[in-house]
Each structure stands twice: as structure tokens, then as C-alpha cells.
Scaffold this motif. Structure first.
Motif, PDB file in Angstrom:
ATOM      1  N   HIS A   3       0.818  -1.216   0.000  1.00 44.02           N
ATOM      2  CA  HIS A   3       0.000   0.000   0.000  1.00 44.02           C
ATOM      3  C   HIS A   3       0.853   1.268   0.000  1.00 44.02           C
ATOM      4  O   HIS A   3       1.923   1.298   0.593  1.00 44.02           O
ATOM      5  N   THR A   4       0.321   2.285  -0.657  1.00 40.59           N
ATOM      6  CA  THR A   4       0.942   3.607  -0.571  1.00 40.59           C
ATOM      7  C   THR A   4       0.063   4.460   0.345  1.00 40.59           C
ATOM      8  O   THR A   4      -1.168   4.413   0.257  1.00 40.59           O
ATOM      9  N   ILE A   5       0.705   5.203   1.233  1.00 43.21           N
ATOM     10  CA  ILE A   5      -0.048   6.049   2.155  1.00 43.21           C
ATOM     11  C   ILE A   5       0.005   7.492   1.659  1.00 43.21           C
ATOM     12  O   ILE A   5       1.097   8.051   1.496  1.00 43.21           O
ATOM     13  N   PHE A   6      -1.151   8.070   1.399  1.00 42.38           N
ATOM     14  CA  PHE A   6      -1.224   9.466   0.968  1.00 42.38           C
ATOM     15  C   PHE A   6      -1.640  10.327   2.152  1.00 42.38           C
ATOM     16  O   PHE A   6      -2.492   9.919   2.946  1.00 42.38           O
ATOM     17  N   ILE A   8      -3.507   2.988  10.756  1.00 41.86           N
ATOM     18  CA  ILE A   8      -2.953   2.757   9.414  1.00 41.86           C
ATOM     19  C   ILE A   8      -2.709   1.254   9.196  1.00 41.86           C
ATOM     20  O   ILE A   8      -3.011   0.710   8.129  1.00 41.86           O
ATOM     21  N   THR A   9      -2.191   0.573  10.243  1.00 42.55           N
ATOM     22  CA  THR A   9      -1.945  -0.872  10.130  1.00 42.55           C
ATOM     23  C   THR A   9      -3.255  -1.607   9.837  1.00 42.55           C
ATOM     24  O   THR A   9      -3.313  -2.470   8.954  1.00 42.55           O
ATOM     25  N   ASN A  10      -4.312  -1.228  10.558  1.00 39.77           N
ATOM     26  CA  ASN A  10      -5.628  -1.845  10.303  1.00 39.77           C
ATOM     27  C   ASN A  10      -6.102  -1.572   8.882  1.00 39.77           C
ATOM     28  O   ASN A  10      -6.648  -2.444   8.220  1.00 39.77           O
ATOM     29  N   ALA A  11      -5.919  -0.324   8.456  1.00 38.46           N
ATOM     30  CA  ALA A  11      -6.386   0.063   7.123  1.00 38.46           C
ATOM     31  C   ALA A  11      -5.724  -0.804   6.057  1.00 38.46           C
ATOM     32  O   ALA A  11      -6.380  -1.260   5.112  1.00 38.46           O
ATOM     33  N   ILE A  12      -4.431  -1.069   6.236  1.00 38.41           N
ATOM     34  CA  ILE A  12      -3.701  -1.905   5.271  1.00 38.41           C
ATOM     35  C   ILE A  12      -4.189  -3.358   5.387  1.00 38.41           C
ATOM     36  O   ILE A  12      -4.495  -4.013   4.397  1.00 38.41           O
ATOM     37  N   LYS A  13      -4.291  -3.808   6.670  1.00 38.10           N
ATOM     38  CA  LYS A  13      -4.637  -5.209   6.934  1.00 38.10           C
ATOM     39  C   LYS A  13      -6.020  -5.566   6.375  1.00 38.10           C
ATOM     40  O   LYS A  13      -6.214  -6.642   5.806  1.00 38.10           O
ATOM     41  N   ALA A  58      -6.769  -3.589  -2.042  1.00 35.34           N
ATOM     42  CA  ALA A  58      -6.527  -2.205  -2.461  1.00 35.34           C
ATOM     43  C   ALA A  58      -5.032  -1.915  -2.379  1.00 35.34           C
ATOM     44  O   ALA A  58      -4.242  -2.742  -1.924  1.00 35.34           O
ATOM     45  N   ASN A  59      -4.636  -0.739  -2.862  1.00 35.34           N
ATOM     46  CA  ASN A  59      -3.211  -0.412  -2.790  1.00 35.34           C
ATOM     47  C   ASN A  59      -2.949   0.965  -2.219  1.00 35.34           C
ATOM     48  O   ASN A  59      -1.839   1.481  -2.315  1.00 35.34           O
ATOM     49  N   ASP A  66      -9.631   3.859   4.155  1.00 36.05           N
ATOM     50  CA  ASP A  66      -9.175   2.730   3.332  1.00 36.05           C
ATOM     51  C   ASP A  66     -10.228   2.378   2.296  1.00 36.05           C
ATOM     52  O   ASP A  66     -11.352   2.872   2.332  1.00 36.05           O
ATOM     53  N   GLU A  67      -9.851   1.543   1.346  1.00 33.92           N
ATOM     54  CA  GLU A  67     -10.782   1.109   0.299  1.00 33.92           C
ATOM     55  C   GLU A  67     -11.023  -0.381   0.458  1.00 33.92           C
ATOM     56  O   GLU A  67     -11.050  -1.131  -0.511  1.00 33.92           O
ATOM     57  N   GLY A  68     -11.161  -0.787   1.671  1.00 34.07           N
ATOM     58  CA  GLY A  68     -11.240  -2.217   1.984  1.00 34.07           C
ATOM     59  C   GLY A  68     -12.654  -2.776   2.047  1.00 34.07           C
ATOM     60  O   GLY A  68     -13.579  -2.259   1.408  1.00 34.07           O
TER      61      GLY A  68
END
Lengths: 120, 665
Positions: free
Chosen positions: B535-538, B563-568, B573-574, B593-595
Motif C-alpha cells: 500500500h501507498t499512504i497518501f 494505518i496498520t488496520n487500514a492496510i490489513k 486495495a493499494n 481505506d478502500e477495503g
């Protein structure tokens, strides 16, 4: 001449690891496992840096730090404190110690901190 | 053609006989029916043939005792045979259709001058209606006489005209004493206007039902009664007086008062139970209990001694006291040898009554030790032991009275129930202390264990990092990197456990400092650039004033967690977007996030301890991250939340005030 570093750490494996890292970088490390042996033998030579674990079997590393930092003969010597209790960070900040290393540490961060304290 | 005098007379007598409303018949000298009139035929319910039937035209005859009487022994037969017949003999005549009539018979024989029997006549008087009336009257008067209620009649001038036994029993006057006297004799002077109202109602023909009032007895006692008054009419329908039924309701009133008293007691018990179940603060519970119990026991002073543990874990004797419904001292520790209390209950398992406090100086001294000189003069005392479920004396209640009349009526059963409730409270308090002590030990253990776990972690991490610097092949390096990553996971799990134990112990400490939140966010995002391959963080809206007073490390922990949750939870998504916002009062951070998103129910529960979103078995962790984040944000006086839609991603956000309230620093 190699710079002398005193390490006060009760865990044999951690002190071995630190001694290895310091020797690797060309320092001369003396290891003490408790406050008693440190007081007995540690005063024989003045180190360039003192690294102290806070929770020791016979006392608190912060007390040694404060004692050295109030003694005019030793107060110029930089001191790094270490602990697995992250909460000590704030006590260290209130003390006259020069830095705090939280366990488990990153060896690069550890050596950088040592180098910084010795002005390398 | 003229008739002789005898012929005329004969005709007249014959007519009189036949037309008479009184049943009569004639027999010849053999007893055969010679003639009967219509009244007799009606009585018999038949028309017997003349000259064929003997003695009587009845279908059947019975004696007054109900036994059948044969026609041969009927009064007429007996009379004609010269046997004795009672004057006004009564028989029962039955008609063919089964109707029975009570009849008085008057058989008379007719003889010539020589004494020779010529025949006989009989007159039958139907007394059925009269007899029924009489029975009814006897029954009614029996009912009136035997009634427990007073049944009295009076005329429109208010003069008593009749008086039953019930009235005598309730009011004390005999019939002779009271009949002819005014009804006002029974009415207390302050209620005389009531009688005017009652007479008014009666004159209007209205009835008064169950009217509760007070009446005077002969002895001058006032009693509560329930009155029912109806107008009495004569045969012409004119109102000539009133009948009164009065019921003594003293017992009923007393029962109602008793019920009310019990209801009040139950209410108190209920209230005490409620306090016990809702509060955990033992001194406050005991104080409430002793306040209400003292009131309930109508005591002047109430004391409750009990043992609890102080903060150091030592058992101390405490006391809560109340004086006449007003607590005058907070619950406090007393320096009393509880041997004195033990001695009071040593010989008895139950309530002890001290009728005379002069003879019980040791009990009086308890009041003096607690209440001191403020105490009213206690003359009587009720002492109730409080025993634990295993029978140990763990406290006692003392109720002091200055007067004996209330003292003797104190409800001991009630006191016992309350003592049981207090025992439960004290048992609960003891259990709670044990649980707290165990919890403290548990938290100490977690702190110690996490420290001990970190020591080998430190060396292993060092060894792996030393190996990492050495020349190793691609496969070795791959697994070395994985090993180091796992190590970091262990480390963060240990840190979470430690934080939880601190929250439970109320020892999660904060160190507030002033820093720029946007700088912190940028630092964190930078480390994710190195660590996240997927993932890229904006970061949006980074310019502005984000100076806050907060615990830098804890806030960092929250942002990393979000942020960790958002990625997990957005494996497909990326990108993850972090947006900052500021207002004069607070700063806020949103992590978008787009999860997979969260359902309404998941959103409600996501901040609770150990909660993990279902169907995410590969999403590891203890389920503590958001719980910890919530705790941290709330301890900053801030707010954390989530907006989400299933399948469309989630936005977790938090805001914290720029300045901390003084008390938190």
C-alpha cells in the motif's frame, strides 16, 4: 587507544551481545552483572561511556546514574540507560542521563547512540 | 204459585252453601258424599261423583308431618264414627296434579232429637298462603336477628324503631334501651350534619351504599363502620323511614393499616436490596441500610458495626450511625474492641433485647463510643447480629429507643431479614476485595512476564541482526527477514498485553508534551513507505496549525494502529489516505481505506476488547488495538469513531483537544 565503556547489565546473554557489538566497533567493554560488583570494580578506571540497565537484581540503575551525575569527578561522563519497560523513558528524561535505549533494540540504533555519545 | 217458608229457607241455605268461598261438603249417614260446593271442588282439584265416594273428596291426604293418611282415618271419618277430632285439625290435601294445600278441617255430625246420626258436614279452610307468609316472616326475622351486622330501622324523624342482636353487639345498647331514642345517640357530635344529609337522601328515595364513617358505642368509643341505608315504604309506596345496615370495619381498617405497614416494609427491603445490588461501595450501602432501617424500626438511634478491609488489606471495625432519621456522622472506623460485641451475642444466636439499659452499661457504652454526648438518652435497645453465610459474627446492628412503646412493637422478623441482607453485602465486599487482590496480582504478573519475555527477545533480535550483516545466501536472507518481522510482532503483542493490564489497573500513564501532530503523521507515514510493500499512504491537508498538547508516543500508537488496520483490512486495495483537520479547539486525523468495510453491528463492536471482525482468520492479533486506541484518545478528552459501508471501505477518525484540562496534567 581503545575507548573504555562500562556496561551494567544483569542478563548474561544481553551483556554478551553488547560486549560483542562494542568490541566489533573497537571499544573496550567491561561488563558488570550487578551494582555490588560495579561499585567494587567499576571505579578502577574512568570509562568514556556508561551503559546501565535500569532494573538490576540489587537496585535501580537510575540511582547509579544520579550518583555519577552528581559527582564532580564523573558527571561529565555520558550515560545511556536501558530498559524493557518503556515507561522508564519518562523517568530517564527527568534524570541527567544522556539517552534511553528501549529493549528490544535495533543494533544499528544502539551503535549509533553509542557513537553519538562518544562524539564519533 | 207460592212457596212455603221452609222451602224458601231451604233455598237460601243451599245457595249460601254452594256460593260460599269457603270449601264445604255434606255426607249422608253412611258417609257418602251428598253435596259439595265449588270452593271444595277447587281445593280438591276434582269433582267426585255424588253418592259414590266416602268421607272426603280429596285425591290424597297427608298429616302435617307429611305422612299419608288413609281416607278411612280422615277427620270426617273419625268424626262420624264418634272418634275424637281435634278442633282446627290441620291436614294436607293433594290434588290429582300433585299440588298440596294446607287445610284446617271442621267436621260436624248432624243428629236428630233422638240422637240418631243423620249425616255430617265439613268445612275446609285453606291456610296455605297464611302459612307461607308466616314462615317467610319467621325466616326474615331470624336472618335479621342472627346477622353479624347491625340492622336498624328508623322513621323519618330519626327515631329508632327496630334493633337487632348485631346492633346490640356492635353498639352495646339493648333493644329496650334504644328503641324510641333518636339515631343521633349513635352519631359523634362532630358528625351530626351527616344525619341531615342521610335523611335528605332517604326522603328523595335514594339508597346509600357502603358509606364509611364513625359511630359512637354505648361506652363512648368511636368505631369505624360501613353503612348501607335504604328507604322503607308502606304498602302505598310512601317513604316512612329507613333501614340501616351497619358493619363494624375496625378489623378491616386495622388490616388495611397492617397491609400498608407491611407494604412499606417490603418497599424498604426492596430499596435496601436495590442499593446492595447496584452499589459496590460498602460504607455507602451500610449507611443507606442503617438510615432506612432505623426509620423503619422507629428507633431514635441506629448503629451498624461491620468489618471491612482497609486499603492496606487490614481488617478494621467500622460503624455507620443514624439519629432519628438523620445521619449525623459519616461511616468511619472505630477503635473499639469487638470483643464487647461478640460478648453480647455469645449466648444467643438471635436478636437480643435490652429492656433496661441501666442494667446493660456495656451496650450503652457502644452508643456513647459512637454517638457520644449527642446521643439522646437511650433506655431500651434492640441488638441484631450480622452473621456471614458460614455463621461467623461479622457485624451487628443496634437500635436505641428513648421510649418503650415503640420498642416493644419493633418488627424482629424484618430486622432479621435486613441483617441477612447486610451479611450478603459484607460477604460481597469481601469477595470483591479478593477479586481485586487477585486482579492486582494478575496485572503484576503480566507486567513481570512481559519484561521477562522482552529479555530473550532483545538478544534474539540482536543475533538475527548480526547474522543479517553477514554474507548469507538469498534463501537465508529471505527467512532472516521473516524472522525479524515475526519478532516485531511478538514485541507488539507483548506491549499490547502490558497496556491492557495497565488500563485495568488504572495505571496507564500519560506524559503530555506540546508537539506538531502533522510532523508526527509524516514521520509515521515515512516508516510505512519502507515497511509496506502493498500500500501507498497518501497524506492530505498537511498545511495548517496542528500543535497539540498530548502524549506523543501514545498518539503515535493510535495512528500506527489505524494505518496498520487500514492496510490489513484492505488486502485488495493499494492505497490508504490520511487526512488532517484542525479547528481552534481540536485537531483530528482520518484514516481512509478502500477495503471490505464494516456492517452496522461490526461498527458498534469494533472498539470493544478482544473484538475481531468475523471471517478474518488470517488477520491475526489480540483484538486489542482499537480498544487501546479508544482508551488513549478518550484519556486525552478526545473522540474516536468509524464511518463505514460494507464493501466500500472504512474511515476511522479521532480528534483530540489542543489543550489538556488542568486535572489531567
Amino acid at each position: 587507544m581503545k575507548k573504555a565503556i562500562h556496561v551494567l547489565e544483569d542478563d548474561a546473554d544481553i551483556s554478551e551481545l553488547i560486549a560483542f557489538l562494542l568490541a566489533e566497533s573497537g571499544y573496550e567493554a567491561s561488563i558488570f552483572n550487578n551494582i555490588a560488583s560495579f561499585k567494587q570494580h567499576g571505579g578502577k578506571s574512568v570509562p568514556a561511556l556508561l551503559i546501565i540497565d535500569i532494573m538490576l537484581p540489587d537496585g535501580n540503575g537510575l540511582d547509579i546514574c544520579n550518583a555519577w551525575k552528581t559527582d564532580p569527578a564523573t558527571k561529565h561522563i555520558p550515560i545511556l540507560l536501558m530498559s524493557a519497560y518503556d515507561d522508564y523513558r519518562h523517568d530517564v528524561r527527568a534524570s541527567k542521563a544522556n539517552g534511553f535505549i528501549s529493549k528490544p533494540f535495533d543494533i544499528e540504533v544502539f551503535m549509533d547512540e553509542v557513537g553519538r555519545q562518544l562524539g564519533a | 204459585m207460592s212457596s212455603t217458608r221452609a222451602e224458601i229457607d231451604n233455598r237460601l241455605f243451599r245457595d249460601l252453601f254452594l256460593a260460599s268461598p269457603v270449601a264445604g261438603y255434606l255426607c249422608d249417614k253412611e258417609g257418602y258424599l251428598l253435596a259439595y260446593n265449588d270452593a271444595a271442588a277447587a281445593l280438591w282439584g276434582r269433582r267426585p261423583e255424588i253418592g259414590k265416594e266416602q268421607w272426603c273428596g280429596s285425591f290424597a291426604i297427608y298429616g302435617t308431618d307429611g305422612q299419608p293418611v288413609s281416607l278411612d282415618t280422615c277427620p270426617m271419618a273419625r268424626a262420624m264414627r264418634g272418634m275424637e277430632v281435634k278442633e282446627r285439625e290441620e291436614i294436607i290435601v293433594e290434588t290429582p296434579d300433585g299440588r298440596r294445600r294446607n287445610v284446617l278441617v271442621y267436621p260436624r255430625t248432624i243428629k236428630n232429637h233422638e240422637g240418631e246420626l243423620l249425616g255430617a258436614h265439613n268445612t275446609l279452610i285453606d291456610i296455605t298462603d297464611y302459612k307461607r307468609q308466616e314462615e317467610k316472616h319467621v325466616m326474615l326475622s331470624e336472618i335479621v336477628q342472627s346477622s353479624d351486622d347491625a340492622i336498624v330501622s328508623k322513621n323519618l324523624n330519626g327515631i329508632i324503631t327496630s334493633w337487632n342482636a348485631g346492633a346490640q353487639r356492635i353498639f352495646g345498647y339493648t333493644e329496650d334501651e334504644i328503641v324510641g331514642k333518636p339515631i343521633n345517640t349513635l352519631i359523634p357530635p362532630y358528625l351530626t350534619s351527616e344525619e341531615i344529609m342521610i335523611i335528605g337522601e332517604i326522603k328523595e328515595g335514594r339508597k346509600i351504599d357502603h358509606y364509611q364513617t364513625i359511630r359512637l358505642t354505648k361506652s363512648g368509643k368511636e368505631i369505624p363502620i360501613s353503612l348501607t341505608i335504604s328507604p322503607m315504604r308502606n304498602k302505598q309506596g310512601q317513604i316512612i323511614g329507613a333501614s340501616k345496615i351497619a358493619r363494624d370495619i375496625s378489623e378491616k381498617v386495622q388490616r388495611e393499616q397492617t397491609i400498608q405497614f407491611h407494604a412499606q416494609k417490603l418497599e424498604t427491603l426492596h430499596a435496601i436490596g436495590k442499593v446492595i445490588s447496584e452499589k459496590l461501595d460498602t460504607p455507602a450501602i451500610i449507611q443507606t441500610v442503617i438510615d432506612s432501617t432505623t426509620h423503619l424500626a422507629a428507633a431514635n438511634v441506629g448503629l451498624c458495626f461491620y468489618r471491612v478491609s482497609d486499603e492496606q488489606g487490614n481488617s478494621v471495625l467500622s460503624v455507620a450511625a443514624t439519629r432519628q432519621g438523620e445521619r449525623f456522622k459519616e461511616s468511619r472506623d472505630v477503635y473499639l474492641d469487638d470483643g464487647a460485641i461478640h460478648a453480647i451475642f455469645s449466648g444467643s444466636e438471635d436478636i437480643v433485647k435490652f429492656e433496661d439499659m441501666c442494667k446493660a452499661p456495656h451496650v450503652l457504652s457502644l452508643f456513647e463510643a459512637t454517638v457520644g454526648i449527642k446521643s439522646p438518652r437511650i433506655r431500651h435497645c434492640l441488638a441484631i447480629p450480622i452473621r456471614s453465610s458460614d455463621g461467623l459474627l461479622i457485624g451487628a446492628m443496634f437500635f436505641g429507643y428513648t421510649q418503650s412503646d415503640v420498642f416493644s412493637t419493633a418488627d424482629e422478623d424484618m430486622m432479621r431479614s435486613i441483617a441477612l441482607l447486610v451479611a450478603v453485602t459484607l460477604d460481597n465486599a469481601r469477595l470483591l476485595e479478593q477479586v481485586n487482590a487477585l486482579n492486582l496480582k494478575k496485572n503484576e504478573f503480566i507486567a513481570l512476564a512481559s519484561h521477562e519475555l522482552k529479555t530473550p527477545l532483545t538478544t534474539v533480535k540482536g543475533y538475527l541482526q548480526i547474522l543479517e550483516r553477514a554474507e548469507i545466501d538469498r534463501i537465508g536472507r529471505r527467512f532472516l527477514t521473516k524472522a525479524l518481522k515475526q519478532l516485531e510482532r511478538i514485541n507488539s503483542l507483548i506491549a499490547e498485553l502490558l497496556d491492557i493490564s495497565k488500563i485495568e489497573a488504572g495505571k496507564l500513564s500519560f506524559h503530555f508534551e506540546t508537539f506538531d501532530l502533522s510532523e508526527l503523521v509524516l514521520d509515521i507515514v515515512e516508516t510505512f513507505h519502507f515497511s509496506s510493500q502493498t500500500h501507498t499512504i497518501f497524506v492530505n491537508n498537511i498545511h495548517g496549525d496542528y500543535t497539540v498538547e498530548a502524549d506523543r508516543q501514545r498518539i503515535e500508537q493510535v495512528i500506527i494502529n489505524l494505518i496498520t488496520n487500514a492496510i490489513k483490512y484492505s488486502p485488495d486495495a493499494n492505497k490508504v489516505t490520511v487526512t488532517l483537520e484542525s479547528s481552534p479547539a481540536e485537531v483530528s486525523v482520518q484514516v481512509i481505506d478502500e477495503g471490505m468495510g464494516l456492517s452496522r453491528e461490526q461498527q458498534d463492536r469494533v472498539f470493544t476488547r478482544f473484538y475481531q471482525v468475523e471471517g478474518t482468520s488470517k488477520m491475526t492479533g489480540l483484538g486489542l488495538g482499537l480498544y487501546l486506541s479508544k482508551e488513549i484518545v478518550e484519556r486525552h478528552g478526545g473522540h474516536i469513531g468509524v464511518n463505514s459501508q460494507l464493501g466500500k471501505g472504512s474511515t476511522f477518525y479521532f480528534s483530540i483537544p489542543r489543550k489538556q484540562a488542568e486535572s489531567d496534567l
